[in-house]
Design an enzyme around this catalytic site. Structure first.
Site, short mmCIF file in Angstrom:
data_model
loop_
_atom_site.label_atom_id
_atom_site.label_comp_id
_atom_site.label_asym_id
_atom_site.label_seq_id
_atom_site.Cartn_x
_atom_site.Cartn_y
_atom_site.Cartn_z
N ASP A 5 5.04 -14.03 -5.59
CA ASP A 5 6.17 -14.93 -5.33
C ASP A 5 5.74 -16.34 -4.99
O ASP A 5 6.56 -17.25 -4.99
CB ASP A 5 7.02 -14.37 -4.17
CG ASP A 5 7.82 -13.18 -4.62
OD1 ASP A 5 8.31 -13.20 -5.76
OD2 ASP A 5 7.94 -12.21 -3.86
N HIS A 38 0.62 -8.65 1.11
CA HIS A 38 1.11 -7.59 0.22
C HIS A 38 0.65 -6.26 0.78
O HIS A 38 -0.47 -6.16 1.30
CB HIS A 38 0.54 -7.80 -1.19
CG HIS A 38 1.32 -7.09 -2.23
ND1 HIS A 38 1.15 -5.75 -2.49
CD2 HIS A 38 2.30 -7.52 -3.07
CE1 HIS A 38 1.98 -5.39 -3.45
NE2 HIS A 38 2.69 -6.44 -3.81
N1 CMC Z 1 2.36 -14.26 7.03
C1 CMC Z 1 1.74 -14.08 8.21
N2 CMC Z 1 1.29 -12.87 8.62
C2 CMC Z 1 1.45 -11.84 7.80
C3 CMC Z 1 2.09 -11.98 6.55
C4 CMC Z 1 2.53 -13.26 6.18
N3 CMC Z 1 3.15 -13.46 5.02
N4 CMC Z 1 2.12 -10.77 5.94
C5 CMC Z 1 1.54 -9.92 6.77
N5 CMC Z 1 1.15 -10.55 7.89
C6 CMC Z 1 0.42 -9.97 9.03
C7 CMC Z 1 1.40 -9.25 9.96
O1 CMC Z 1 1.90 -10.12 10.94
C8 CMC Z 1 0.51 -8.18 10.52
O2 CMC Z 1 -0.35 -8.75 11.49
P1 CMC Z 1 -0.76 -7.92 12.80
O3 CMC Z 1 -1.45 -6.70 12.28
O4 CMC Z 1 -1.64 -8.86 13.53
O5 CMC Z 1 0.52 -7.61 13.50
C9 CMC Z 1 -0.38 -7.78 9.34
O6 CMC Z 1 -0.42 -8.95 8.51
C10 CMC Z 1 0.14 -6.64 8.53
O7 CMC Z 1 1.51 -6.87 8.24
P2 CMC Z 1 2.52 -5.73 7.81
O8 CMC Z 1 3.92 -6.20 8.06
O9 CMC Z 1 2.10 -4.43 8.41
O10 CMC Z 1 2.27 -5.65 6.26
P3 CMC Z 1 3.17 -4.89 5.25
O11 CMC Z 1 2.27 -4.30 4.25
O12 CMC Z 1 4.14 -4.00 5.92
O13 CMC Z 1 4.04 -6.09 4.61
C11 CMC Z 1 4.86 -7.77 3.22
C12 CMC Z 1 3.90 -6.58 3.35
C13 CMC Z 1 4.86 -8.25 1.77
C14 CMC Z 1 6.28 -7.32 3.57
C15 CMC Z 1 4.39 -8.89 4.17
O14 CMC Z 1 3.09 -9.31 3.82
C16 CMC Z 1 5.35 -10.07 4.22
O15 CMC Z 1 6.32 -10.05 4.98
N6 CMC Z 1 5.07 -11.15 3.42
C17 CMC Z 1 5.96 -12.29 3.34
C18 CMC Z 1 7.12 -11.99 2.40
C19 CMC Z 1 6.68 -11.99 0.97
O16 CMC Z 1 5.97 -12.86 0.49
N7 CMC Z 1 7.14 -10.95 0.23
C20 CMC Z 1 6.83 -10.79 -1.19
C21 CMC Z 1 6.00 -9.57 -1.41
S1 CMC Z 1 5.26 -9.44 -3.01
C22 CMC Z 1 6.55 -9.19 -4.11
C23 CMC Z 1 7.45 -8.06 -3.79
O17 CMC Z 1 7.04 -6.97 -3.38
O18 CMC Z 1 8.65 -8.29 -3.98
#
Ligand code: CMC
Length: 379
Positions: A315, A261
């Site tokens: 989720d 998140h």
């Molecule tokens: N699985 C594996 N690695 C992850 C995940 C995950 N679900 N989420 C983040 N990371 C890693 C990512 O690869 C990155 O690693 P590194 O720094 O080594 O490259 C690091 O964590 C930071 O990721 P980010 O993409 O910069 O994080 P963000 O804040 O932009 O993304 C997110 C947040 C929710 C989009 C992301 O965590 C994600 O894609 N999660 C899976 C989809 C999901 O469950 N979404 C529901 C979100 S909660 C409800 C809502 O908002 O609707």
């Protein structure tokens, strides 16, 4: 004016001053109008919470009764909207159907007197009342059935489950479903709420505001994740497969759905409540093999990715609850919409009270003074 450096995804950039909700991502705190989510989940219900979010305070008994009655009175949708839905392909995603229907409401109630409190009240009531009816109607119609007329004697959650299944739901299942709606009702400026605020800032009608937010919520990185969680649990298939699945996902730099998140760096408090609800459901109605896989998955992800602040988000367990209630997978995000519309409307109202059109800037990284090449001279 302070000029900020470009931040991909606007991370950490305040885009509004808001009183609606508060998140402390380090401590795992979520409050709506200052009230902890745990108290609302245990003591309130979705419509009262929607009132709290939109009008900024808990309603008196009389105000709540008026609000609930108005919402009951507006549950039906126009036959022309049902006719329009009949033309949608059955294979289309229900979020696309919902976005089209939300926008279509604007055709019927298009008056844009945004400074008239009666108009605002009616818009809020209509949107909260009709979205569940549209979700259920599309589900029945795509399966070749007529939509079910909403029942005024049922509460918000029970009526939705009734319209979906044509059966009166078990009261405990309806109560759990209502708590799910409360938990998803609002969450500060996430992508869909921001989208709603940007649209609101142009002073368009609230139906366009909601339609734009529905489109944003539909993406797999936002509301679409709970659907993908169940597909992922399908793929994993057994508790033994969890560890190799996680290891492979990490090696391939794949996202594990339902985890991570932008704001929470600990377990999402909504995931904790949803997990408890899921356990209560399984205790009453019999165990669910997917739950064991999910618990193991959470353990392994925490072990492997906890150091990066990646924990279960809202989720992760919501899909398990909806699946157990017999709700089709591609309705999970429309159900998220039914709840989140309360937050969108709260931000719509707040935006109108301090409105200035959103118009951020950009850093141009392209080239200049490029000569135009006529088409016959291009390689
Ligand atoms: N699985 C594996 N690695 C992850 C995940 C995950 N679900 N989420 C983040 N990371 C890693 C990512 O690869 C990155 O690693 P590194 O720094 O080594 O490259 C690091 O964590 C930071 O990721 P980010 O993409 O910069 O994080 P963000 O804040 O932009 O993304 C997110 C947040 C929710 C989009 C992301 O965590 C994600 O894609 N999660 C899976 C989809 C999901 O469950 N979404 C529901 C979100 S909660 C409800 C809502 O908002 O609707």
């Amino acid at each position: 004016m302070t000029v900020c450096e470009y931040q991909p995804g606007l991370e950490g950039i305040p885009a509004a001053r808001s009183k609606i909700s508060y998140v402390d991502g380090q401590k795992g705190i979520l409050e709506y109008q200052g009230i902890p989510i745990e108290q609302l989940a245990a003591q309130s219900n979705f419509l009262e919470t929607a009132y709290l979010l939109i009008w900024g305070e808990l309603p008196s008994k009389a105000a709540l009764e008026d609000f609930e009655q108005d919402v009951r009175d507006h549950r039906r949708i126009k036959y022309r909207i049902r006719d329009m839905m009949k033309c949608f392909p059955e294979s289309g995603h229900p979020m696309d159907a919902l976005q089209a229907c939300a926008a279509a409401l604007g055709l019927f109630y298009s008056r844009r007197t945004l400074d008239d409190p009666d108009y605002v009240w009616e818009a809020v009531v209509r949107i909260l009342a009709k979205i569940p009816t549209m979700v259920a109607a599309f589900e029945l119609m795509r399966n070749g059935n007529d939509p079910v007329t909403p029942r005024e004697d049922l509460d918000y959650a029970s009526n939705f489950l009734y319209m979906l299944t044509e059966r009166e739901p078990d009261p405990f299942a309806a109560q759990v479903f209502d708590v799910c709606l409360t938990l998803h009702a609002e969450h500060t400026i996430n992508a869909s709420t921001f989208s709603a605020m940007v649209t609101a800032s142009t002073l368009t009608d609230p139906y366009a505001v909601v339609a734009s937010a529905v489109g944003t919520l539909a993406g797999p990185l936002h509301g679409g994740a709970n659907e993908e969680v169940i597909s992922m649990l399908d793929e994993i298939g057994s508790v033994e497969n969890v560890r190799p699945f996680v290891e492979q996902a990490i090696a391939n730099k794949q996202r594990i759905m339902g985890f991570g998140h932008r704001v929470y760096k600990v377990k999402d408090p909504r995931a904790t409540i949803l997990q408890q609800l899921a356990e209560q459901l399984f205790e009453k109605g019999g165990s669910d093999p997917y739950y064991e896989i999910a618990v193991e998955l959470e353990k392994v992800v925490e072990e492997k990715l906890g150091h990066k602040g990646i924990y279960a988000n809202v989720d992760f367990y919501s899909g398990l609850v909806y699946r157990y209630l017999g709700i089709p997978r591609d309705l999970f995000t429309p159900i998220f919409t039914m709840a989140r519309v309360a937050g969108w409307l709260a931000h719509w109202k707040e935006q109108l009270s301090v409105n200035r059109i959103f118009r951020p800037t950009q850093e141009y990284v392209g080239v200049h003074n490029v000569p135009y090449v006529p088409i016959e001279k291009r390689s």
